[in-house]
Design an enzyme around this catalytic site. Structure first.
Site, PDB file in Angstrom:
ATOM      1  N   GLY A   1      76.818 -31.643  -8.352  1.00 39.97           N
ATOM      2  CA  GLY A   1      77.268 -33.019  -8.513  1.00 39.97           C
ATOM      3  C   GLY A   1      76.261 -34.030  -8.004  1.00 39.97           C
TER       4      GLY A   1
ATOM      5  N   GLU B   1      76.031 -24.304  -9.735  1.00 39.92           N
ATOM      6  CA  GLU B   1      77.424 -23.870  -9.802  1.00 39.92           C
ATOM      7  C   GLU B   1      77.662 -22.741 -10.791  1.00 39.92           C
ATOM      8  OE1 GLU B   1      77.540 -28.282 -11.018  1.00 39.92           O
ATOM      9  OE2 GLU B   1      76.002 -26.910 -10.379  1.00 39.92           O
TER      10      GLU B   1
ATOM     11  N   ALA C   1      79.403 -30.805  -4.500  1.00 33.32           N
ATOM     12  CA  ALA C   1      80.758 -30.657  -3.951  1.00 33.32           C
ATOM     13  C   ALA C   1      80.857 -29.467  -3.005  1.00 33.32           C
ATOM     14  CB  ALA C   1      81.756 -30.472  -5.098  1.00 33.32           C
TER      15      ALA C   1
END
Length: 164
Positions: free
Chosen positions: A77, A100, A37
């Site tokens: 993702g 992340e 993302a």
């Protein structure tokens, strides 16, 4: 992006409904599977739909074999999408990870559940908590990918899909 998520969902549903489709291959564009993302989107107001978790579950529940053709990177993702696939083929130069955590976020599309099931708890905890990127050769040793190739990853994924 929302457009990519919608295209994945639509494509999977169409493939599952079409009896002439025997397998599905998911690949990226321009030599990259997916870097995940865009974090700038996290600060925008929530929109209806567009959640990655249900798309990954849709991939995983497909009655037809779904193969990920990983080139370049499968991060965040992007790796979670690959984890939902039934098989994963990676180019020898590909790198995978869940970075992340380095900005204070946990993987949000069930990567923290699928990764340990695939490669075991110790290796998964290391990847999840450090955010490190691993090369395809290490991913193969861990069982994260089923095969690595030096050739065209998409052609190799199509060959595997046809075998299944």
């Amino acid at each position: 992006s929302l457009a990519v998520l919608q295209a994945l969902e639509d494509g999977l549903k169409k493939a599952d409904a079409d009896p002439s489709v025997k397998a599905v291959m998911i690949c990226g564009e321009n030599g990259k599977f997916s870097a995940g993302a865009d974090i700038r989107g996290f600060s925008s107001p929530k929109r209806h739909g567009g959640a990655l978790g249900p798309i990954v579950s849709l991939i995983e529940s497909s009655e037809k074999p779904v193969v990920a053709a990983i080139e370049g990177v499968a991060l965040g993702g992007g790796l979670e999408v690959a984890l939902g696939c039934h098989y994963r083929i990676a180019h020898v130069k590909a790198r995978m990870g869940l970075p992340e955590v380095t900005i204070g976020l946990l993987p949000g599309a069930e990567g923290t559940q699928r990764l340990p099931r695939l490669i075991g708890v110790p290796a998964a905890l290391d990847m999840i908590t450090t955010g490190k990127h691993i090369p395809a050769t290490e991913a193969l040793k861990l069982g994260l990918v089923d095969e690595i190739v030096e050739e065209n990853t998409i052609e190799a994924a199509m060959r595997l899909a046809n075998k299944m």
